[in-house]
Design a protein around this motif. Structure first.
Motif, short mmCIF file in Angstrom:
data_model
loop_
_atom_site.label_atom_id
_atom_site.label_comp_id
_atom_site.label_asym_id
_atom_site.label_seq_id
_atom_site.Cartn_x
_atom_site.Cartn_y
_atom_site.Cartn_z
N THR A 151 17.12 48.13 85.85
CA THR A 151 15.68 48.38 85.95
C THR A 151 14.96 47.28 86.72
N THR A 152 15.68 46.22 87.08
CA THR A 152 15.07 45.11 87.84
C THR A 152 15.48 45.11 89.31
N VAL A 153 16.32 46.06 89.71
CA VAL A 153 16.84 46.06 91.09
C VAL A 153 15.75 46.51 92.06
N VAL A 171 22.17 56.14 98.31
CA VAL A 171 21.27 55.66 97.28
C VAL A 171 22.06 55.55 95.98
N GLN A 172 21.68 54.60 95.13
CA GLN A 172 22.39 54.40 93.87
C GLN A 172 21.43 54.56 92.70
N PHE A 173 21.83 55.38 91.72
CA PHE A 173 21.03 55.58 90.52
C PHE A 173 21.55 54.72 89.36
N SER A 174 22.88 54.53 89.29
CA SER A 174 23.46 53.88 88.11
C SER A 174 24.75 53.17 88.47
N ARG A 195 24.61 51.94 83.26
CA ARG A 195 23.26 51.38 83.33
C ARG A 195 22.49 52.08 84.44
N LEU A 196 21.28 52.53 84.15
CA LEU A 196 20.53 53.34 85.09
C LEU A 196 19.24 52.65 85.54
N LYS A 197 18.81 53.01 86.75
CA LYS A 197 17.48 52.65 87.21
C LYS A 197 16.47 53.59 86.57
N THR A 198 15.22 53.24 86.65
CA THR A 198 14.16 54.12 86.17
C THR A 198 13.87 55.20 87.20
#
Length: 519
Positions: A151-153, A171-174, A195-198
């Protein structure tokens, strides 16, 4: 502050590299590596960052000699080229750093050739290194103590890429995968807790990609559905954004076969316009799947064929990875793999011989058993010494399987089975949207019609084999007669180009085998 150049080395010809097809499509590389624009975004302000992808432009060593820091990333198949580059840079006295998948599992591979290595993820270690470098007290080895909080990327610096040279965006989601396949290094590098992005992060990245005029993107997650609960929420938001924006993106991704067990998840992927999923099938031999701890593929509730066809029937095309050379495989496995592909109508099956990557459980087991070929050249194409057949039988069976899978009649039989007999609906969510947005449909289909026509003419003018040209003309004529949809015709032209690559690659492997056998 530092003048930094980050390099993605040239790939050798590979299945997904599409090297034989790209010139026909007017491109130089299939997609950009995801880490370079991300590292650029992680670089503190004040530093100058240049991204260099050797797959789209040559290396200017005089320019690199003027840089303060030159960084290389690379996967297993790039390791030899990485060494060549590092040797040249060392001769010129350039300060070099190396990160990425290969050095993360084989830390001593570049000993004596590089100043600093990065093991695993680098969201915190890259800025830390730059700070310590500026103070003249950098270390030789950096490894994060904690997994990256996704979530900080930040949004990657897509603007630094020469984007017109790429066929697709990335693109990368997780990161991370919950499974424990014995041969896989993903859990070694990223762990078993996905671990996932928002949703807000992902949409911001897509907006940045859209500014670069990209229409298709590969979601590079090693298993998008590793955390089903979290990814469903993300997909709901992504589907809503796609519908609100008129479906600006078409996506491809990687998932595990347990997707077939979750109807809601398949619907959400379809709604987000994820049209293709690469699935690690590995083998129709259930004993081999158990051997390699691929338990998600042997669960009850239908055969692997049934589950693949269920995913396809949900509106998601399936590509797959297959492996030959497990301990429970003998010479019958090649016919079994061929039959599996026939039953599923999978057009793109990436077959490989079992290979042991350092730090994986497979590597440790085979090392203990004395069944590793430690010669870096790997003249048999793999470092694994098989049990159920000789190394020659494994290599020759693999090459013959690849040639058989991409014989034109068999390949286009699968294509027509999927798109004509089974009436596969490519991009169902977008097609549904178009029913109430006629103007957007006309604009998009006009672009697809122009692209399909232009690319097909390029194929006809540039493919040297007249037999293949005739086959492509005949098969495209059938598609035009029976499903004259511009978007589908554009995809089928891409399928022709991909076939040309796979066919050429398989036959070149056969020629190389003949040369090896001669000597």
């Amino acid at each position: 502050m530092a003048d930094i150049v980050l390099i993605n080395p040239r790939f050798e010809v590979s299945y997904w590299g599409l090297e034989h097809a790209l010139p026909l499509l007017g491109k130089k590389c299939n997609l950009p590596t995801a880490c370079l624009p991300l590292l650029a975004a992680l670089t503190p302000a004040g530093h100058s960052v240049t991204l260099l992808d050797e797959n789209v432009e040559p290396i200017d060593y005089d320019r690199l000699a003027r840089a303060d820091i030159v960084g290389l990333t690379g996967m297993t198949v790039q390791r030899a080229r990485m060494r060549e580059i590092l040797r040249e840079l060392k001769a010129r006295g350039v300060f070099t750093v190396v990160g990425g998948p290969w050095v993360s599992v084989k830390e001593d591979y570049f000993d004596g050739l590089t100043d600093v290595i990065f093991v695993g993820e680098a969201e915190t270690t890259w800025p830390l290194f730059l700070d310590e470098w500026a103070q003249g007290r950098h270390r030789r080895r950096y490894e994060q103590t904690e997994a990256t909080d996704m979530t900080t990327v930040p949004v990657p610096r897509y603007d630094l890429l020469k984007i017109k040279n790429y066929l697709f965006g990335s693109v990368q989601f997780s990161r991370g995968c919950p499974f424990q396949c014995e041969f896989c290094d993903i859990i070694v590098t990223f762990g078993r807790r996905p671990r996932l992005k928002t949703s807000a992060q992902v949409i911001a990245e897509l907006e940045a990609m859209r500014k670069q005029h990209l229409r298709m993107a590969f979601i590079v997650d090693d298993n998008l559905i590793g955390n089903k609960v979290a990814v469903k929420e993300l997909l709901r938001d992504l589907a809503a954004w796609q519908a609100a924006e008129g479906y600006p993106f078409t996506f491809f991704t990687e998932v595990s076969l347990n997707l077939a067990e979750d109807d809601e998840l398949m619907k959400l992927m379809d709604a987000a316009n994820i049209v293709t999923a690469f699935i690690g099938i590995e083998s129709p031999n259930e004993e081999s799947l158990r051997e390699t701890k691929k338990y998600q593929n042997v669960r009850k509730g239908g055969s692997i064929v049934d589950r693949v066809r269920k995913v396809q029937d949900s509106g998601i095309e399936v590509w797959c990875g297959m492996i030959v050379g497990f301990d429970h495989d003998d010479a019958r496995i090649f016919k079994a793999q061929h039959e599996f592909v026939r039953q599923t109508d999978i057009m793109h099956a990436m077959v490989g011989m079992l290979s042991a990557i350092p730090k994986t459980p497979l590597y440790a087991r085979l090392e203990h058993e004395g069944r590793l070929d430690l010669d870096d050249e790997q003249v048999y194409g793999t470092n694994v010494i098989p049990l159920g057949m000789t190394r020659e039988e494994l290599r020759d069976g693999y090459i013959e399987l690849m040639q058989n899978l991409y014989e034109p009649e068999f390949y286009f039989e699968r294509l027509e089975n999927l798109f004509l007999r089974r009436e596969f609906d490519w991009s169902r969510a977008r097609n549904s949207y178009w029913r109430t947005h006629r103007w957007q449909k006309w604009k998009s289909q006009s672009v697809d019609a122009v692209l399909a026509t232009g690319l097909f003419l390029r194929l006809m003018n540039n493919i040297p084999d007249p037999k293949l040209r005739r086959i492509y003309r005949r098969r495209m004529s059938t598609m035009v007669r029976r499903r004259p949809e511009p978007g589908l015709l554009f995809i089928c032209v891409i399928k022709c180009a991909m076939h040309y690559h796979h066919y050429t690659m398989a036959h070149q492997m056969g020629e190389q085998r003949k040369l090896v056998n001669t000597f």
